[in-house]
Design a protein around this motif. Structure first.
Motif, PDB file in Angstrom:
ATOM      1  N   HIS A 164       8.139  -3.569  -6.082  1.00 37.63           N
ATOM      2  CA  HIS A 164       7.983  -3.903  -4.673  1.00 37.63           C
ATOM      3  C   HIS A 164       6.505  -3.814  -4.325  1.00 37.63           C
ATOM      4  N   THR A 165       5.963  -4.883  -3.839  1.00 33.71           N
ATOM      5  CA  THR A 165       4.544  -4.923  -3.509  1.00 33.71           C
ATOM      6  C   THR A 165       4.335  -5.576  -2.149  1.00 33.71           C
ATOM      7  N   VAL A 166       3.290  -5.123  -1.480  1.00 36.07           N
ATOM      8  CA  VAL A 166       2.822  -5.758  -0.244  1.00 36.07           C
ATOM      9  C   VAL A 166       1.313  -5.856  -0.333  1.00 36.07           C
ATOM     10  N   ARG A 167       0.769  -7.023  -0.039  1.00 33.98           N
ATOM     11  CA  ARG A 167      -0.676  -7.198  -0.026  1.00 33.98           C
ATOM     12  C   ARG A 167      -1.078  -7.976   1.226  1.00 33.98           C
ATOM     13  N   ILE A 168      -1.919  -7.340   2.040  1.00 33.48           N
ATOM     14  CA  ILE A 168      -2.436  -8.015   3.239  1.00 33.48           C
ATOM     15  C   ILE A 168      -3.492  -9.019   2.818  1.00 33.48           C
ATOM     16  N   HIS A 169      -3.452 -10.218   3.394  1.00 31.18           N
ATOM     17  CA  HIS A 169      -4.448 -11.237   3.064  1.00 31.18           C
ATOM     18  C   HIS A 169      -5.840 -10.765   3.483  1.00 31.18           C
ATOM     19  N   ALA A 173       4.601 -10.424  -0.056  1.00 31.14           N
ATOM     20  CA  ALA A 173       5.495  -9.351  -0.488  1.00 31.14           C
ATOM     21  C   ALA A 173       6.263  -9.810  -1.711  1.00 31.14           C
ATOM     22  N   GLY A 174       6.528  -8.874  -2.608  1.00 34.32           N
ATOM     23  CA  GLY A 174       7.276  -9.190  -3.811  1.00 34.32           C
ATOM     24  C   GLY A 174       8.255  -8.095  -4.158  1.00 34.32           C
ATOM     25  N   ALA A 217      -6.848   0.352  12.325  1.00 35.08           N
ATOM     26  CA  ALA A 217      -6.035   0.489  11.121  1.00 35.08           C
ATOM     27  C   ALA A 217      -4.887  -0.507  11.191  1.00 35.08           C
ATOM     28  N   LEU A 218      -4.853  -1.467  10.273  1.00 36.85           N
ATOM     29  CA  LEU A 218      -3.786  -2.450  10.179  1.00 36.85           C
ATOM     30  C   LEU A 218      -2.899  -2.079   8.999  1.00 36.85           C
ATOM     31  N   ARG A 219      -1.600  -1.946   9.247  1.00 39.02           N
ATOM     32  CA  ARG A 219      -0.658  -1.522   8.214  1.00 39.02           C
ATOM     33  C   ARG A 219       0.526  -2.481   8.179  1.00 39.02           C
ATOM     34  N   VAL A 220       0.991  -2.784   6.968  1.00 38.77           N
ATOM     35  CA  VAL A 220       2.179  -3.608   6.778  1.00 38.77           C
ATOM     36  C   VAL A 220       3.127  -2.858   5.855  1.00 38.77           C
ATOM     37  N   ASP A 221       4.374  -2.651   6.313  1.00 43.47           N
ATOM     38  CA  ASP A 221       5.398  -1.959   5.538  1.00 43.47           C
ATOM     39  C   ASP A 221       6.520  -2.925   5.190  1.00 43.47           C
ATOM     40  N   ALA A 222       7.002  -2.853   3.950  1.00 46.38           N
ATOM     41  CA  ALA A 222       8.174  -3.613   3.511  1.00 46.38           C
ATOM     42  C   ALA A 222       9.385  -2.686   3.562  1.00 46.38           C
ATOM     43  N   LEU A 282       9.858   0.304   1.188  1.00 49.12           N
ATOM     44  CA  LEU A 282       9.764  -0.054  -0.224  1.00 49.12           C
ATOM     45  C   LEU A 282       8.317  -0.127  -0.709  1.00 49.12           C
ATOM     46  N   ALA A 283       7.428  -0.595   0.134  1.00 48.53           N
ATOM     47  CA  ALA A 283       6.019  -0.737  -0.251  1.00 48.53           C
ATOM     48  C   ALA A 283       5.179  -0.812   1.012  1.00 48.53           C
ATOM     49  N   THR A 284       3.897  -0.467   0.865  1.00 50.40           N
ATOM     50  CA  THR A 284       2.989  -0.407   2.014  1.00 50.40           C
ATOM     51  C   THR A 284       1.605  -0.893   1.594  1.00 50.40           C
ATOM     52  N   ASP A 285       0.936  -1.561   2.519  1.00 47.32           N
ATOM     53  CA  ASP A 285      -0.487  -1.848   2.342  1.00 47.32           C
ATOM     54  C   ASP A 285      -1.176  -1.601   3.666  1.00 47.32           C
TER      55      ASP A 285
END
Length: 860
Positions: A412-417, A434-435, A473-478, A486-489
Motif C-alpha cells: 500500500h503506497t501513497v505519493r503526493i504529486h 495510490a497503490g 502541512a499537507l497530508r494524504v491518508d489511504a 493503509l498508507a500515508t504521505d
C-alpha cells in the motif's frame, strides 16, 4: 573456508584472486593525458589499484571531483581540459608548457601575436578582455625557453624580456625605444602595463585542475584492496535471499567473525568497517560501505559476531568482493566469489517466514545448490579457522516483520504529486497516486484538519492555503473500508527547495520486538547536496552506519537492554543533519509527545559592539515565556556550517555604485566560505532572480556578480519573501544579507506578510541601507524591525566604499555567535513563545555593559 547453511558460497582470499596488475592501453593513455594535473598522491593510489574495474571507477571519480557544477549533466572542467589539450597539441606540438595551463585556466584569448623585434627576446602575447579567473582586462606574456614557452611574471623583472643589446638601461627610455622600433610597439606597451600579476593582486596564482588529495586517499580506503602485509581477520560468509523487492531479489550477505580471535572491547562495543563491490560482466555494478558497532553481549561472546549487508539485485550472475577492517586490532578480512542471484518466488517472500533463510533455488535432490567453482590458484574448501553459525537466530524476526519483502502490487503506497517550486498562496491543485489492494478512499488534510476525500482516481483536489505566505502541512491518508489507515504521505507546502528529512518507515510505532528489529529509513535530501550517511540507533546506542541506499538494516536487540525506541540520523556532506525517532514495545502508549529542539544563535557584544568570545554553556540562562530551560547542547557557531545569501539590489538607482557593490560582495564571499559553508546570490529589481544557487565555489559566485546591469524598479518585499523561501529546508546558521538603496516600489506582498514569514523562517536578516535619507523614517524602521525580529543587524551607510567594512563585521558576528539548543516546553500548536537569553554574570570576563542578542521568540 567453511560456510553455514542457507545459500552457501565459498569466499576466496583476495590475495589469491586473479589480479590485473598490468595497465591496459586506455589506463596508460589516461595517465599520460592528465599528467599536468595529476598529483603524486593520485598517481600512487591509481598504481595501487589491482583491477581494471577499480581503475575505471577511479577515472570517473577523478573527473567528478573537478566538476565545478556537479548539478549539471556536463562536466565543464573535463570539456575545457580536453579542448585545451587538443588545442595545445595542434598549436604547440606535444610540449605541455605554461601555455597549456593558461588555456585551461583562462580559455581561448581574444587575440595573440609574436614579437620579431631585435630589442626583445621572442615573446608570445595573449590578450583577454576577461576570463573565468580574472574579471578585468589583462595580458599574458610568454617567453621562449628551450623548446617551449614560459609565462613571464613581474617577479622575473623587465630586463628578462630584453635582448642583449639595448640602447639604454633606463626603463622609460627602453619603453619609448620599443614603441618606436618594434612592430606593434603600442600593443606591446599595453601588454607590459596590463600583464597579469597575481602577486600584485594579493592572490595566489590558481593551479588549474588540481584537486584535494583527500578524495584519492578516501577512494583507496573505500576500495576492497587489503593492505600488503596486513594481519588477517578470519571470517566466514553466508548468502541468504529472504525476499524480493519488485523484480529485484534481496541479497543478504552475513559475515561472521569469531570474537575469540579479537581483543576484548575497551568500551563494551566493537567497531568494523565493511567495504564491498558488486561486479557484473567484469564491470563495477555498485559499491557499498557499512560501519558496525555491535555491543558485546554478556555470555554471548562465544557466538559469531554477524555483520549483515543487504543489496537489491536483479536475478543473474555477479561477483561479490568484500573487505572488513576491525578497527581496534587493525585486522583485515578480504575475499571474493562468483554468485548466482535467483528469482525468489512470491510464495517464499510474501509470508516472511518460510522463505526466509531457506535456499531460494532448490536442487531436485533437496540439497543446497553446489558452491561456485574456485578461482584460479585457489583450492576449493581450503580450511581457514572461522566460527560456526554466522547466521544469528535473532535475524528471523527482523526478516519476518518487514513489509518490504513483498511484490510491489501488494504494497500500500501513497505519493503526493510534486508541488510547484515557488511560494504558494491562494488556491492550489493537489494530486496523489495510490497503490495496493482494498483502498477505499484517500483523505486530504491541511495542518491537521481533514478537508476532502476522494474514492476513485484521479485523486486530485483543490485546496485554499490562504492569502498570506505560510508553511502548511499537507497530508494524504489511504483508508480501507473499515476506516483503517493503509498508507500515508506528507509534505510541507512552502518548505523551500532545500528540504532535508529522514523518516523511519520501519519499525511501526508501538510494535513489539523481542530479539531483533528492522530499521528502514527514507531520506529526502536537497538537490545539489550529497548525502553522506545514515546512522541507526537502538535507544542511545549507535549500531550501524550506512553510506548508501537502501537504508535498511536488521539489528539484534540485547536482552540486557530492553528496546524503547529506534532512531535514524541522516547527514549531508556539509555536516547538516536530520533525524527521526520511533517508540516501540509500548502498546499501551496512548500519545507520543513530539519533542521540538529549538536552536538559538546568540551574540554577545561589548559596549563598542564588538563580539565577545570564550563563553561556555554554564554562562548562559535561557527563558521561554519567563520559565528557565535546560540546555541540551551548546556549541560555537564557528563549528557549524553556514548558509549565507546576498540579496543584491540591481534597480536603476544602483547604477553609479554597482561596480563597488559587486567588489564588496565578492570580498564577503571570500571571507565567509569555509570547507562546509555555502553562499548564494539573489539579484532583484522589479522581480527577484536567483543568480547563483547555494555553492561553495568562489569562482561560480564571482561569475554571478560579473556584468550585472542596473535597471527597473524595486520589488523589495517580494524579493525578501523569495529569498527566505529559497532558504527553506536548510538547517544550521543561515544569514540573508540585504543590500538596497531605497524602499519598495512594485511588490505584490505587504511588509506585514514579509515580517510574519521572516519570524517563522529563523533566517537572520542583516540589512545594509546605502545612502537612505534620514527622513525616510518608516522605511528605516521597517528594516530595523526585520533585523531585530530575526536576530540580525541593520546598517546604514552613505556610500558603497563602506561596504567591505560592514561585510567584515557581519562575517565576524556570524562566526563568533554561540549555539544554544533546548527542548521547547509543551504549548499550543503555532503559539508564539517569547525567548530571553541572559548571562548569569553580567560582568563576566571583567567587562561591563555586555549585551546578549538573539531572536525575540519562535512559533511552537
Amino acid at each position: 573456508m567453511r560456510c553455514s547453511a542457507g545459500v552457501a558460497i565459498l569466499l576466496l582470499a583476495t590475495a589469491a584472486a586473479a589480479q590485473d596488475t598490468t595497465l591496459d592501453r586506455r589506463h596508460a593513455d589516461f595517465l599520460d593525458a592528465v599528467d599536468p594535473i595529476l598529483s603524486d598522491t593520485e598517481r600512487r593510489v591509481f598504481g595501487e589499484l589491482r583491477h581494471a574495474y577499480q581503475r575505471d571507477a577511479f577515472v570517473q571519480r577523478f573527473w567528478a571531483v573537478r566538476d565545478p557544477y556537479p548539478e549539471t549533466p556536463q562536466n565543464e572542467f573535463r570539456e575545457r581540459f580536453e579542448h585545451a589539450a587538443e588545442t595545445a597539441a595542434e598549436r604547440f606540438g606535444d610540449a605541455r608548457d605554461d601555455r597549456f595551463e593558461s588555456l585551461l585556466l583562462h580559455g581561448e584569448p581574444l587575440r595573440t601575436f609574436r614579437t620579431t623585434c631585435e630589442l626583445l627576446r621572442t615573446l608570445e602575447v595573449w590578450h583577454y578582455p576577461h576570463s573565468p579567473a580574472v574579471r578585468g582586462e589583462f595580458y599574458l606574456i610568454f617567453l621562449r625557453q628551450g623548446g617551449g614557452f614560459r609565462l613571464w611574471t613581474a617577479a622575473d623583472g623587465f630586463s628578462s624580456l630584453l635582448a642583449f643589446a639595448t640602447v639604454s638601461t633606463n626603463r622609460d627610455a627602453q619603453l619609448r625605444e620599443i614603441n618606436r622600433r618594434c612592430s606593434r610597439g603600442g600593443d606591446l606597451l599595453s601588454a607590459f602595463g596590463l600583464a597579469l600579476d597575481w602577486q600584485a593582486m594579493g592572490a595566489e596564482a590558481p593551479d588549474p585542475g588540481r584537486a584535494d588529495d583527500e578524495w584519492a586517499l578516501a577512494f583507496l580506503d573505500r576500495s576492497t584492496e587489503t593492505p600488503d602485509g596486513a594481519e588477517a581477520l578470519p571470517a566466514e560468509i553466508t548468502l541468504r535471499y529472504p525476499g524480493r523487492r519488485g523484480n529485484r531479489t534481496v541479497v543478504q550477505a552475513i559475515i561472521g567473525i569469531d570474537p575469540a580471535l579479537l581483543p576484548a572491547p575497551g568500551d563494551g562495543s566493537r567497531r568494523f568497517v565493511l567495504d564491498g563491490e558488486v561486479l557484473r560482466r567484469g564491470e563495477l555494478f555498485e559499491n557499498f560501505r557499512y560501519r558496525f558497532e555491535p555491543r558485546a553481549r554478556p555470555g554471548g561472546e562465544a557466538a559469531a559476531i554477524p555483520l549483515i549487508t543487504e543489496r537489491y539485485l536483479r536475478p543473474g550472475p555477479y561477483r561479490l568482493v568484500v573487505k572488513v577492517r576491525e578497527l581496534e586490532a587493525d585486522r583485515f578480512f578480504g575475499g571474493s566469489a562468483e554468485i548466482e542471484v535467483p528469482l525468489v518466488a512470491r510464495t517464499d517472500a510474501a509470508g516472511g517466514g518460510a522463505g526466509v533463510g531457506a535456499p531460494a533455488v532448490r536442487p531436485a535432490s533437496g540439497a543446497d545448490p553446489p558452491p561456485p567453482k574456485p578461482e584460479a590458484g585457489q583450492k576449493a574448501g581450503a580450511p581457514t579457522r572461522a566460527p560456526s553459525g554466522p547466521v544469528p537466530d535473532w535475524l528471523a524476526e527482523a526478516n519476518a516483520v518487514s513489509p518490504r519483502f513483498v511484490d510491489s502490487q501488494d504494497e500500500h503506497t501513497v505519493r503526493i504529486h510534486a508541488l510547484p517550486e515557488r511560494l504558494i498562496t491562494g488556491r492550489l491543485r493537489v494530486g496523489a497516486d495510490a497503490g495496493g489492494p482494498d483502498i477505499h478512499h484517500l483523505a486530504f488534510s491541511l495542518d491537521g484538519r481533514e478537508l476532502i476525500s476522494k474514492r476513485r482516481p484521479p485523486y486530485q483536489v483543490e485546496i485554499d492555503v490562504g492569502s498570506a505566505p505560510r508553511a502548511h502541512a499537507l497530508r494524504v491518508d489511504a483508508y480501507d473500508g473499515q476506516g483503517g489507515i493503509l498508507a500515508t504521505d506528507e509534505v510541507t507546502i512552502n518548505s523551500g527547495p532545500h528540504r532535508f528529512a529522514v523518516r523511519l518507515t520501519s519499525p511501526q510505532r508501538g510494535a513489539s520486538h523481542t530479539n531483533s528489529v528492522r530499521a528502514v529509513a527514507e531520506v529526502e535530501a536537497p538537490r545539489h547536496e550529497r548525502l553522506d550517511r545514515v546512522e541507526f540507533f537502538l535507544n542511545d546506542t549507535r549500531t550501524a552506519t550506512l553510506y548508501q541506499p537502501p537504508f535498511e538494516q536488521p539489528i539484534g536487540i540485547d536482552p540486557a537492554e530492553p528496546l524503547s525506541y529506534v532512531r535514524a540520523v541522516a547527514y549531508l556532506e556539509t555536516g547538516a543533519w536530520a533525524e527521526d525517532l520511533v517508540f516501540v514495545n509500548s502498546r499501551n502508549l496512548v500519545e507520543e509527545v513530539e519533542v521540538a529542539l529549538i536552536e538559538l544563535y546568540v551574540s554577545v557584544t561589548d559596549r563598542s559592539g564588538d563580539p565577545v568570545r570564550g563563553f561556555g554553556s554554564e554562562d548562559f540562562e535561557v527563558f521561554v515565556d519567563g520559565e528557565p530551560q535546560q540546555l541540551q547542547r551548546f556549541d560555537n557557531a564557528a563549528n557549524q556550517p553556514i548558509h549565507a545569501g546576498i540579496l543584491f539590489d540591481t534597480s536603476l538607482s544602483m547604477d553609479h555604485r554597482l561596480d563597488a557593490a559587486e567588489e564588496a560582495a565578492l570580498h564577503f564571499f571570500e571571507l565567509v566560505l569555509g570547507p562546509h559553508d555555502r553562499a548564494a546570490l539573489i539579484t532583484f529589481n522589479d522581480r527577484p532572480e536567483l543568480a547563483v544557487g547555494f555553492t561553495g565555489s568562489r569562482e561560480t559566485l564571482a561569475g554571478g556578480l560579473a556584468d550585472l546591469v542596473a535597471e527597473g524598479e524595486t520589488a523589495l518585499y517580494d524579493s525578501i519573501l523569495y529569498s527566505l523561501y529559497y532558504f527553506g529546508g536548510l538547517r544550521g546558521k543561515r544569514a540573508l544579507i540585504l543590500l538596497t538603496d531605497g524602499g519598495d516600489s512594485s511588490s505584490e506582498y505587504r511588509f506585514d506578510d514579509v515580517l510574519e514569514f521572516a519570524r517563522r523562517s529563523q533566517v537572520a536578516i542583516y540589512s545594509i541601507g546605502i545612502d537612505i535619507d534620514q527622513r525616510e523614517l518608516m522605511f528605516r524602521g521597517r528594516l530595523q524591525q526585520l533585523c531585530k525580529e530575526t536576530g540580525g543587524r541593520c546598517f546604514f551607510i552613505t556610500g558603497a566604499s563602506e561596504l567591505p567594512r560592514v561585510y567584515e563585521r557581519i562575517e565576524t558576528e556570524v562566526r563568533s555567535q554561540y549555539l544554544l539548543v533546548f527542548e521547547s516546553p509543551e504549548g499550543d500548536r503555532d503559539a508564539f513563545r517569547k525567548v530571553e537569553v541572559k548571562l548569569k554574570d553580567p560582568r563576566a570576563r571583567g567587562r561591563r555593559g555586555l549585551k546578549v542578542q538573539t531572536i525575540p521568540g519562535y512559533f511552537q
